[in-house]
Design a protein around this motif. Structure first.
Motif, PDB file in Angstrom:
ATOM      1  N   GLU A   1      43.113  34.973  46.931  1.00 15.58           N
ATOM      2  CA  GLU A   1      43.774  35.871  45.988  1.00 15.58           C
ATOM      3  C   GLU A   1      43.775  35.254  44.602  1.00 15.58           C
ATOM      4  N   VAL A   2      43.943  36.122  43.593  1.00 14.53           N
ATOM      5  CA  VAL A   2      44.151  35.655  42.223  1.00 14.53           C
ATOM      6  C   VAL A   2      45.449  36.252  41.712  1.00 14.53           C
ATOM      7  N   ASP A   3      46.054  35.591  40.720  1.00 14.86           N
ATOM      8  CA  ASP A   3      47.302  36.106  40.147  1.00 14.86           C
ATOM      9  C   ASP A   3      46.995  37.149  39.064  1.00 14.86           C
ATOM     10  N   ALA A   4      48.030  37.613  38.389  1.00 11.67           N
ATOM     11  CA  ALA A   4      47.886  38.650  37.362  1.00 11.67           C
ATOM     12  C   ALA A   4      47.032  38.189  36.181  1.00 11.67           C
ATOM     13  N   ASN A   5      46.864  36.870  36.000  1.00 13.48           N
ATOM     14  CA  ASN A   5      46.032  36.319  34.930  1.00 13.48           C
ATOM     15  C   ASN A   5      44.650  35.916  35.426  1.00 13.48           C
ATOM     16  N   THR A   6      44.297  36.364  36.625  1.00 20.35           N
ATOM     17  CA  THR A   6      43.009  36.080  37.261  1.00 20.35           C
ATOM     18  C   THR A   6      42.819  34.594  37.547  1.00 20.35           C
ATOM     19  N   ARG A   7      43.914  33.875  37.731  1.00 20.07           N
ATOM     20  CA  ARG A   7      43.873  32.465  38.140  1.00 20.07           C
ATOM     21  C   ARG A   7      43.898  32.414  39.664  1.00 20.07           C
ATOM     22  N   PRO A   8      43.152  31.497  40.267  1.00 20.78           N
ATOM     23  CA  PRO A   8      43.143  31.418  41.731  1.00 20.78           C
ATOM     24  C   PRO A   8      44.491  30.966  42.291  1.00 20.78           C
ATOM     25  N   ILE A   9      44.886  31.575  43.390  1.00 17.38           N
ATOM     26  CA  ILE A   9      46.085  31.160  44.117  1.00 17.38           C
ATOM     27  C   ILE A   9      45.605  30.308  45.283  1.00 17.38           C
ATOM     28  N   ASP A  10      46.057  29.068  45.360  1.00 16.40           N
ATOM     29  CA  ASP A  10      45.640  28.113  46.390  1.00 16.40           C
ATOM     30  C   ASP A  10      44.111  27.975  46.460  1.00 16.40           C
ATOM     31  N   PRO A  11      43.472  27.541  45.371  1.00 16.16           N
ATOM     32  CA  PRO A  11      42.013  27.384  45.389  1.00 16.16           C
ATOM     33  C   PRO A  11      41.570  26.351  46.413  1.00 16.16           C
ATOM     34  N   ALA A  12      40.392  26.591  46.968  1.00 16.09           N
ATOM     35  CA  ALA A  12      39.829  25.690  47.982  1.00 16.09           C
ATOM     36  C   ALA A  12      38.319  25.897  48.039  1.00 16.09           C
ATOM     37  N   GLU A  13      37.654  25.033  48.760  1.00 14.36           N
ATOM     38  CA  GLU A  13      36.222  25.191  49.023  1.00 14.36           C
ATOM     39  C   GLU A  13      35.960  25.539  50.479  1.00 14.36           C
ATOM     40  N   GLU A  14      36.986  25.371  51.336  1.00  8.21           N
ATOM     41  CA  GLU A  14      36.875  25.719  52.755  1.00  8.21           C
ATOM     42  C   GLU A  14      38.035  26.626  53.136  1.00  8.21           C
ATOM     43  N   PHE A  15      37.723  27.654  53.948  1.00  8.78           N
ATOM     44  CA  PHE A  15      38.710  28.648  54.343  1.00  8.78           C
ATOM     45  C   PHE A  15      38.639  28.869  55.845  1.00  8.78           C
TER      46      PHE A  15
ATOM     47  N   THR B   1      26.774  46.568  32.869  1.00  6.38           N
ATOM     48  CA  THR B   1      26.474  46.290  31.471  1.00  6.38           C
ATOM     49  C   THR B   1      27.748  45.735  30.856  1.00  6.38           C
ATOM     50  N   TRP B   2      27.662  44.491  30.361  1.00  5.83           N
ATOM     51  CA  TRP B   2      28.836  43.817  29.815  1.00  5.83           C
ATOM     52  C   TRP B   2      29.314  44.562  28.586  1.00  5.83           C
ATOM     53  N   GLY B   3      30.624  44.744  28.490  1.00  3.65           N
ATOM     54  CA  GLY B   3      31.154  45.449  27.334  1.00  3.65           C
ATOM     55  C   GLY B   3      32.518  44.921  26.938  1.00  3.65           C
ATOM     56  N   GLY B   4      32.630  44.492  25.722  1.00  2.66           N
ATOM     57  CA  GLY B   4      33.935  44.209  25.159  1.00  2.66           C
ATOM     58  C   GLY B   4      34.475  42.806  25.268  1.00  2.66           C
ATOM     59  N   LEU B   5      34.665  42.270  26.466  1.00  2.00           N
ATOM     60  CA  LEU B   5      35.341  40.987  26.645  1.00  2.00           C
ATOM     61  C   LEU B   5      34.470  39.861  26.091  1.00  2.00           C
ATOM     62  N   SER B   6      34.891  39.258  24.984  1.00  2.00           N
ATOM     63  CA  SER B   6      34.104  38.167  24.415  1.00  2.00           C
ATOM     64  C   SER B   6      34.525  36.820  24.990  1.00  2.00           C
ATOM     65  N   ALA B   7      35.769  36.723  25.466  1.00  2.78           N
ATOM     66  CA  ALA B   7      36.250  35.495  26.090  1.00  2.78           C
ATOM     67  C   ALA B   7      37.419  35.857  26.994  1.00  2.78           C
ATOM     68  N   GLY B   8      37.488  35.201  28.135  1.00 10.30           N
ATOM     69  CA  GLY B   8      38.595  35.453  29.044  1.00 10.30           C
ATOM     70  C   GLY B   8      38.311  34.937  30.434  1.00 10.30           C
ATOM     71  N   ARG B   9      39.111  35.377  31.367  1.00  9.03           N
ATOM     72  CA  ARG B   9      39.019  34.939  32.764  1.00  9.03           C
ATOM     73  C   ARG B   9      38.560  36.131  33.587  1.00  9.03           C
ATOM     74  N   VAL B  10      37.594  35.912  34.472  1.00 12.10           N
ATOM     75  CA  VAL B  10      36.990  36.963  35.279  1.00 12.10           C
ATOM     76  C   VAL B  10      37.048  36.553  36.742  1.00 12.10           C
TER      77      VAL B  10
END
Length: 162
Positions: free
Chosen positions: A65-79, A118-127
């Motif tokens: 999952e990601v939070d409202a700011n598109t930050r990972p919740i409990d990031p990992a490399e194995e699930f 087609t990319w539009g608008g966001l010049s910088a941010g979290r995806v």
């Protein structure tokens, strides 16, 4: 907190006495206070998330999952095997409006899905890009996401579901 105003510098990184990355770089403070460096880099930069046109894709973090700011919740490399979706989140900057953006997901080197826009608008941010099971859990294996701009691979990463 007050952010730093963007500033410019010429910067060169060397590896084994060969220019690895060089160019005009913009330093700025991200929303979380981290100082970031982005810009028109050249050399072997594409291997490190840098496009030839100055577009930059930061390191990929996997999570369920990601939070409202598109930050990972409990990031990992194995699930665990009961994982029903994987989120791949990362920072972007400098992607030109109108560029073709692709996110290609594969499992054990077999392509599963491609999302192209087609990319539009966001010049910088979290995806965040995600892959999910239609029902139940994702199959076990190594899941790789490859990010492309105008057909050129910019960054990839792999997470394992076991």
């Amino acid at each position: 907190a007050a952010g730093l105003a963007p500033d410019h510098a010429e910067i060169t990184f060397r590896a084994d006495n060969d220019i690895a990355v060089a160019g005009d770089t913009v330093f700025a403070t991200a929303q979380d206070g981290a100082i970031c460096a982005f810009g028109g880099m050249r050399g072997n930069a594409a291997k490190r998330g840098q496009g030839g046109d100055g577009a930059f894709v930061g390191p990929i973090a996997f999570s369920r999952e990601v939070d409202a700011n598109t930050r990972p919740i409990d990031p990992a490399e194995e699930f665990d095997a009961d994982t029903d979706q994987l989120q791949a989140s990362f920072d972007v900057v400098g992607i030109a409006s109108g560029a073709t953006w692709q996110a290609v997901w594969s499992r054990d080197d077999e392509e599963l899905a491609t999302r192209e826009i087609t990319w539009g608008g966001l010049s910088a941010g979290r995806v965040s890009e995600r892959i999910s099971a239609n029902q139940g859990s994702l199959a076990t294996g190594d899941y790789t996401i490859e990010l492309r701009i105008d057909g050129t691979p910019i960054r990839s990463a792999t997470a394992t579901i076991a």
